[in-house]
Scaffold this active site. Structure first.
Site, mmCIF file in Angstrom:
data_model
loop_
_atom_site.group_PDB
_atom_site.id
_atom_site.type_symbol
_atom_site.label_atom_id
_atom_site.label_comp_id
_atom_site.label_asym_id
_atom_site.label_seq_id
_atom_site.Cartn_x
_atom_site.Cartn_y
_atom_site.Cartn_z
ATOM 1 N N SER A 45 0.851 -1.185 0.000
ATOM 2 C CA SER A 45 0.000 0.000 0.000
ATOM 3 C C SER A 45 0.887 1.236 0.000
ATOM 4 C CB SER A 45 -0.884 0.024 1.243
ATOM 5 O OG SER A 45 -1.462 1.307 1.455
ATOM 6 N N TYR A 63 0.055 -0.334 10.717
ATOM 7 C CA TYR A 63 -0.345 -0.701 9.345
ATOM 8 C C TYR A 63 0.764 -0.366 8.353
ATOM 9 C CZ TYR A 63 -2.863 -0.503 4.889
ATOM 10 O OH TYR A 63 -3.252 -0.668 3.583
#
Length: 317
Positions: free
Chosen positions: A157, A182
């Protein structure tokens, strides 16, 4: 070196391309793909596109009954796998190896984002454990079944831009931040691709990571509507407000491209976005591009060693 090979190729596809458009004209009949998270969000669109092109898709799922409903009617099979439970990962891999089949495409797409502090296994931080360590074990345990010429794809990501590996506190034992957790896990996904490619290329297996784009999917389940409104992603009614967001069909395109494009023959260990290789960037605001910390071979080797030590899985020892 990956740091110098990160340049756009001119694929002919882009931000709005869909997975089916990327696969148009390709016949994947006889190919077997494994897609983690392949029954929800981007994963389901990936499964749908690969199956429509003729591939047989194995969908490992933490909730097999839900997965079977989601992919009903497609050329798929569902098997139980919980990435948070390494015993479950190993049981899935053992069952697959016992079937005697080979893998042509392996997409590591399942994951969690911005969840409350959660510990799994021996106290591992959940983003790192589920998004990275679970896939590390899965790929290493399945390695004997991954055919020469296969592609492995790790879904990272743009969030990786917010944090490199926190070597002094990988497990967030000294204070938890859900977004940094994350981000570190997404950096780990990209670094995993770098080192697995270095290890696997002599066997004809090439590996890529990617940013799929921003998409409204169940991955956002831990965010409130107010948080998404504040970020400009949705309006007060919950409807999409950011014009840069992709549809799930568009979000699945880059992973399908990385798994199948002939433009990538002879290449590997690279980070892609918008159906092309990404350029390097030194920005930290989640714009286009990949940070050096996510494609650095030294960092990748260090992460591999840590992951092998934590999990006991290393097919290349």
């Amino acid at each position: 070196m990956n740091l110098t090979a990160q340049h756009k190729l001119g694929s002919g596809f882009g931000h709005r391309s869909t997975a089916r458009e990327v696969l148009s004209g390709l016949d994947l009949t006889g190919k077997l793909a494994v897609v983690t998270g392949g029954y929800s969000g981007l994963g389901r669109e990936t499964t749908r596109a690969l199956a429509a092109a003729g591939a047989h898709v194995v969908v490992p799922a933490r909730r097999p009954s839900l997965a079977r409903e989601s992919v009903a009617g497609l050329n798929t099979e569902v098997a139980e796998l919980d990435l948070a439970d390494l015993g479950s990962v190993r049981r899935f891999a053992a069952r697959f190896l016992a079937s005697g089949r080979g893998i042509d495409i392996l997409i590591c797409g399942a994951g969690i984002m911005a969840c409350p502090e959660t510990r799994v296994g021996p106290g591992w931080e959940a983003h790192f454990a589920v998004n990275h360590l679970g896939h590390h074990v899965l790929v290493n345990e399945l390695w004997p079944s991954i055919r020469p010429g296969a592609r492995v794809v790790a879904v990272s990501s743009a969030g990786h831009q917010l944090s490199g590996m926190r070597w002094d506190d990988v497990q967030f034992d000294r204070g938890y931040d859900r977004w940094l957790a994350y981000a570190q896990a997404k950096t780990a996904n990209a670094l995993f691709a770098v080192h697995l490619d270095a290890l696997g290329r002599d066997s004809g297996v090439r590996v890529f990571s990617l940013h799929p784009g921003a998409i409204l999917t169940p991955l956002l389940r831990h965010l409130t509507r107010a948080e998404m409104v504040e970020r400009g992603w949705v309006d007060e009614h919950g409807d999409l407000a950011d014009p840069e967001f992709k549809t799930p069909e568009q979000g699945a395109a880059t992973q399908v491209w990385a798994a199948t494009s002939s433009l990538l023959d002879g290449m590997g260990g690279l980070y892609a976005e918008d159906c092309d290789i990404a350029e390097r960037t030194d920005r930290t605001d989640m714009v286009a591009g990949v940070r050096d910390h996510a494609i650095d071979p030294g960092e990748a080797e260090r992460l591999w060693a840590l992951s092998a030590r934590l999990t006991g899985s290393d097919a290349f020892r």
